[in-house]
Design a protein around this motif. Structure first.
Motif, PDB file in Angstrom:
ATOM      1  N   SER A   1       0.802  -1.222   0.000  1.00 60.24           N
ATOM      2  CA  SER A   1       0.000   0.000   0.000  1.00 60.24           C
ATOM      3  C   SER A   1       0.839   1.279   0.000  1.00 60.24           C
ATOM      4  O   SER A   1       0.294   2.372   0.054  1.00 60.24           O
ATOM      5  N   ASN A   2       2.166   1.159  -0.070  1.00 60.69           N
ATOM      6  CA  ASN A   2       3.018   2.352  -0.085  1.00 60.69           C
ATOM      7  C   ASN A   2       2.805   3.163  -1.355  1.00 60.69           C
ATOM      8  O   ASN A   2       2.535   2.614  -2.418  1.00 60.69           O
ATOM      9  N   VAL A   3       2.948   4.459  -1.217  1.00 59.53           N
ATOM     10  CA  VAL A   3       2.981   5.360  -2.356  1.00 59.53           C
ATOM     11  C   VAL A   3       4.458   5.634  -2.621  1.00 59.53           C
ATOM     12  O   VAL A   3       5.200   6.014  -1.720  1.00 59.53           O
ATOM     13  N   ILE A   4       4.891   5.425  -3.850  1.00 58.97           N
ATOM     14  CA  ILE A   4       6.304   5.615  -4.184  1.00 58.97           C
ATOM     15  C   ILE A   4       6.441   6.894  -4.987  1.00 58.97           C
ATOM     16  O   ILE A   4       5.767   7.080  -6.005  1.00 58.97           O
ATOM     17  N   VAL A   5       7.301   7.770  -4.516  1.00 56.04           N
ATOM     18  CA  VAL A   5       7.565   9.034  -5.195  1.00 56.04           C
ATOM     19  C   VAL A   5       9.081   9.202  -5.298  1.00 56.04           C
ATOM     20  O   VAL A   5       9.824   8.698  -4.458  1.00 56.04           O
ATOM     21  N   PRO A   6       9.540   9.909  -6.307  1.00 55.61           N
ATOM     22  CA  PRO A   6      10.995  10.103  -6.425  1.00 55.61           C
ATOM     23  C   PRO A   6      11.514  11.047  -5.346  1.00 55.61           C
ATOM     24  O   PRO A   6      10.794  11.933  -4.877  1.00 55.61           O
ATOM     25  N   PHE A   7      12.749  10.840  -4.959  1.00 58.63           N
ATOM     26  CA  PHE A   7      13.409  11.719  -4.002  1.00 58.63           C
ATOM     27  C   PHE A   7      13.929  12.936  -4.758  1.00 58.63           C
ATOM     28  O   PHE A   7      14.551  12.801  -5.809  1.00 58.63           O
ATOM     29  N   ILE A   8      13.662  14.116  -4.244  1.00 61.43           N
ATOM     30  CA  ILE A   8      14.137  15.361  -4.852  1.00 61.43           C
ATOM     31  C   ILE A   8      15.335  15.846  -4.044  1.00 61.43           C
ATOM     32  O   ILE A   8      15.177  16.224  -2.877  1.00 61.43           O
ATOM     33  N   PRO A   9      16.544  15.820  -4.617  1.00 57.83           N
ATOM     34  CA  PRO A   9      17.698  16.368  -3.885  1.00 57.83           C
ATOM     35  C   PRO A   9      17.448  17.851  -3.600  1.00 57.83           C
ATOM     36  O   PRO A   9      17.137  18.619  -4.509  1.00 57.83           O
TER      37      PRO A   9
END
Length: 176
Positions: free
Chosen positions: A27-35
């Motif tokens: 159920s996790n929402v995956i989003v990119p990491f923004i440096p």
């Protein structure tokens, strides 16, 4: 984050490589990491006024050799008056925070614009949101909107709230 609100809505995982994907919960929402230079801008809105605070945030450079890192986001972006939390020690670059004292006028203008757009679009008078500024590009992103923020650090919040409520009551009484 597993869910969008409630206590578990602040449980986060940083996935640092392909092996770390095995820790992802369905159920996790995956989003990119923004440096973002380990700096978070917390914006608190009360009516037509708002306050922007600079807080520590996450950097992944300190997590070399790990596949993932699990944490509760409420333990990251707190104002550090005494000793930093273990999560802050693991993830935050407190030295960066000491160098960041002001918010640029360009970012303040963007934040003011977003406050108006969000206030009108959401139909809310009390809310908060978090902003990151991407390393290299300088592009600002809203990464979280909170409809029940704590307002910690909004020094004159009670006066601003009372003023907003009084204006709202006056406006309502004129309409009836």
């Amino acid at each position: 984050s597993r869910i969008a609100q409630g206590a578990q809505g602040h449980d986060m995982s940083l996935i640092l490589n392909e092996r770390g994907l095995s820790t992802v919960i369905e159920s996790n929402v995956i989003v990119p990491f923004i440096p973002h230079n380990a700096v978070l801008y917390k914006v608190f809105v009360c009516g037509e006024r708002h306050k922007t605070l600079v807080r520590p945030s996450i950097t992944v450079e300190r997590l070399t050799g790990q596949d993932s890192y699990n944490f509760h986001s409420d333990t990251v972006s707190k104002n550090v008056k005494s000793a930093p939390s273990q999560v802050q020690q693991d993830l935050c670059c407190m030295e960066t925070m000491n160098k960041v004292s002001d918010v640029s006028n360009e970012l303040l203008d963007q934040i003011s614009h977003w406050c108006e757009v969000l206030r009108n679009g959401l139909g809310l008078s009390l809310f908060g949101y978090d902003v990151l500024v991407e390393e290299g590009t300088g592009k600002a992103y809203i990464v979280d909107i909170n409809y029940m923020p704590g307002y910690a650090g909004f020094e004159d919040f009670h006066e601003v709230l009372c003023d907003m409520l009084a204006r709202s009551a006056q406006s309502t009484s004129k309409d009836t």
